[in-house]
Design a protein around this motif. Sequence first.
Motif, PDB file in Angstrom:
ATOM      1  N   LEU A 107      -3.197   3.445   4.258  1.00  0.00           N
ATOM      2  CA  LEU A 107      -3.429   4.088   2.955  1.00  0.00           C
ATOM      3  C   LEU A 107      -4.849   4.649   2.886  1.00  0.00           C
ATOM      4  O   LEU A 107      -5.071   5.765   2.408  1.00  0.00           O
ATOM      5  CB  LEU A 107      -3.182   3.079   1.826  1.00  0.00           C
ATOM      6  CG  LEU A 107      -1.714   2.732   1.547  1.00  0.00           C
ATOM      7  CD1 LEU A 107      -1.602   1.466   0.698  1.00  0.00           C
ATOM      8  CD2 LEU A 107      -0.999   3.895   0.860  1.00  0.00           C
ATOM      9  N   HIS A 149       4.517   9.713   7.679  1.00  0.00           N
ATOM     10  CA  HIS A 149       4.455   8.400   8.325  1.00  0.00           C
ATOM     11  C   HIS A 149       5.783   8.217   9.057  1.00  0.00           C
ATOM     12  O   HIS A 149       6.812   8.011   8.435  1.00  0.00           O
ATOM     13  CB  HIS A 149       4.247   7.296   7.282  1.00  0.00           C
ATOM     14  CG  HIS A 149       4.398   5.901   7.840  1.00  0.00           C
ATOM     15  ND1 HIS A 149       3.482   5.359   8.714  1.00  0.00           N
ATOM     16  CD2 HIS A 149       5.358   4.968   7.670  1.00  0.00           C
ATOM     17  CE1 HIS A 149       3.874   4.127   9.050  1.00  0.00           C
ATOM     18  NE2 HIS A 149       5.012   3.878   8.433  1.00  0.00           N
ATOM     19  N   THR A 159      -1.001  -2.034   6.200  1.00  0.00           N
ATOM     20  CA  THR A 159      -0.646  -0.965   5.264  1.00  0.00           C
ATOM     21  C   THR A 159      -1.906  -0.417   4.590  1.00  0.00           C
ATOM     22  O   THR A 159      -2.042   0.803   4.417  1.00  0.00           O
ATOM     23  CB  THR A 159       0.332  -1.474   4.191  1.00  0.00           C
ATOM     24  OG1 THR A 159       1.449  -2.079   4.845  1.00  0.00           O
ATOM     25  CG2 THR A 159       0.840  -0.348   3.305  1.00  0.00           C
ATOM     26  N   CYS A 164       3.332   0.052   9.707  1.00  0.00           N
ATOM     27  CA  CYS A 164       2.958  -0.407   8.361  1.00  0.00           C
ATOM     28  C   CYS A 164       2.770  -1.924   8.307  1.00  0.00           C
ATOM     29  O   CYS A 164       2.185  -2.452   7.373  1.00  0.00           O
ATOM     30  CB  CYS A 164       4.015   0.011   7.338  1.00  0.00           C
ATOM     31  SG  CYS A 164       5.566  -0.921   7.455  1.00  0.00           S
ATOM     32  N   CYS A 186       9.204   0.446   5.253  1.00  0.00           N
ATOM     33  CA  CYS A 186       7.884   1.061   5.072  1.00  0.00           C
ATOM     34  C   CYS A 186       7.652   1.301   3.583  1.00  0.00           C
ATOM     35  O   CYS A 186       6.540   1.115   3.071  1.00  0.00           O
ATOM     36  CB  CYS A 186       7.787   2.399   5.811  1.00  0.00           C
ATOM     37  SG  CYS A 186       7.878   2.289   7.604  1.00  0.00           S
ATOM     38  N   TYR A 196       4.435   0.444   1.282  1.00  0.00           N
ATOM     39  CA  TYR A 196       3.554   1.475   0.716  1.00  0.00           C
ATOM     40  C   TYR A 196       3.712   1.641  -0.786  1.00  0.00           C
ATOM     41  O   TYR A 196       2.727   1.884  -1.490  1.00  0.00           O
ATOM     42  CB  TYR A 196       3.799   2.829   1.401  1.00  0.00           C
ATOM     43  CG  TYR A 196       3.301   2.878   2.815  1.00  0.00           C
ATOM     44  CD1 TYR A 196       1.936   2.908   3.074  1.00  0.00           C
ATOM     45  CD2 TYR A 196       4.176   2.878   3.890  1.00  0.00           C
ATOM     46  CE1 TYR A 196       1.458   2.947   4.371  1.00  0.00           C
ATOM     47  CE2 TYR A 196       3.716   2.917   5.191  1.00  0.00           C
ATOM     48  CZ  TYR A 196       2.358   2.946   5.427  1.00  0.00           C
ATOM     49  OH  TYR A 196       1.893   2.971   6.718  1.00  0.00           O
ATOM     50  N   GLN A 203       1.991  -1.524  -3.064  1.00  0.00           N
ATOM     51  CA  GLN A 203       0.682  -0.846  -3.083  1.00  0.00           C
ATOM     52  C   GLN A 203      -0.292  -1.490  -4.074  1.00  0.00           C
ATOM     53  O   GLN A 203      -1.475  -1.683  -3.768  1.00  0.00           O
ATOM     54  CB  GLN A 203       0.835   0.651  -3.384  1.00  0.00           C
ATOM     55  CG  GLN A 203      -0.432   1.430  -3.068  1.00  0.00           C
ATOM     56  CD  GLN A 203      -0.295   2.937  -3.218  1.00  0.00           C
ATOM     57  OE1 GLN A 203      -1.094   3.568  -3.884  1.00  0.00           O
ATOM     58  NE2 GLN A 203       0.710   3.544  -2.585  1.00  0.00           N
ATOM     59  N   VAL A 242       4.305   7.829  -3.006  1.00  0.00           N
ATOM     60  CA  VAL A 242       5.073   7.587  -1.781  1.00  0.00           C
ATOM     61  C   VAL A 242       6.423   8.270  -1.923  1.00  0.00           C
ATOM     62  O   VAL A 242       7.232   7.889  -2.776  1.00  0.00           O
ATOM     63  CB  VAL A 242       5.268   6.070  -1.571  1.00  0.00           C
ATOM     64  CG1 VAL A 242       6.011   5.793  -0.278  1.00  0.00           C
ATOM     65  CG2 VAL A 242       3.919   5.349  -1.592  1.00  0.00           C
TER      66      VAL A 242
END
Lengths: 167, 289
Positions: free
Chosen positions: B214, B149, B210, B194, B232, B236, B240, B255
């Motif tokens: 994902l 990413h 985001t 993101c 970011c 993430y 999450q 991640v």
Amino acid sequence: MITITKLDPSFKYEISKTPGGQNIRRCFQCGTCSAGCPVGEIDERYNPRKIIRMALLGMKERVLASDFIWLCTACYTCQERCPQDVRITDLISAITNLAVKEGHIHPVLVQQVKAIGSSGRLHSVTDFINKRRASMGLPNACPEYPEIQEIFKMTGLSRLVDSDGSE
Amino acid sequence: MKYAFFLGCAAPVLTGNYELSTRAVAKRLGIGLVDVDEFACCGFPIESIDHKTTILMAARNLSIAKDLGLDILTICPGCASTLLEANRELKESRELREEVNKKLGKIGRSYEGGVKVKHFIKVLNEDIGTDKVKSSVKRNLEVLRIAPHYGCHYLKPSHLFNQYEDPEFPHSLDELISAAGARPVDYQDKMDCCGGIAFGIDDNISYTMTGKKLENIKKAGADAICLVCPLCNVMYDRNQRAIERKLDTSYGLPVLFYPQLLGLAMGFDEEELGLNLNRVKVSELLSKI
């Protein structure tokens, strides 16, 4: 409906004079910006082409007092693709800068200004943070920067730090 | 090779794992990182409020590096692009330079330009080179499928980076993932943002952005996502679980910051790379290697 007497034809010149807004009058409304905008894809309130059109028409108050100008994530996709080099991401910033001057600011950003004004950083370094850093084997981080307070005084941002956040 | 280490706001408080792994990997590759207490916020969070304050804050940081006689290495793409933009604007406009220096003078500083600024990953890519990165590898990671990413400010606005690479079709992070011995994975809308900047302003926008990424990365069958930006990472990794709850789904996607991935390849252990600090657990990932 747009009422011509409520338009401010000088708005586009005001934007042109603001850093980042220099190229606004190059826009020919092709819509490449909105077509590739990842925010607009999720939330139709955010439409860069429309913001520019409104600005060029002189809809100053409607633009500056809006909630949508704060939704840009500054990903620069529009700016990279714009065939007229309008520098759209920087232009949106120029517009939010003007909104702040007119007394419109998103409350979350007031909190950010306060945090940076008081500690020199967006995320304050507390004793707890430094203890945790030490436990990871990381060096101490500096918790305060009086020079940033001085800078905010010089540029007038301290008025936001001193405000209660409501506009 | 020695740089002033510019950590920014997010990394020292929110992503100790990024900082730890960067320090470990840099040391191994002979990159000297000098800690500088005087570095404050780069100015980026003020950009939407007052551009001139942003430039002044950036110029203050640049003047500190100048006094030390060092170029700047950052681990935050937002910091790098903000400092580079200040450099560019100050170089192009004498009027701005004078205005900024008048204000800097009041806090006993001055800046006329001349400090180079680079993101760590670009130092690895351009100055260290993928061959040297490859030769530092001690552990085989070829079973790992890693989704790069790039984020936004690592590449854009592209006028700051001297045509470093095409912002729509970049390759540097893919190459570095390969150099670490893992397999880079392509996925739909790889270059999308993101949404982190909207976090706090409109969480629905940032969570949805985001979440879409994902989803696409999971579909591509990646074992982990690989990042170069602390913001970011907030989206993430830190968020999450919240995104899974909001979108009523489950990702469980580890991640990794790139230096964590490279550090694994170099043979560092979990704690040395701060992998124990990752929110989404990496134990399954580690059991594969």
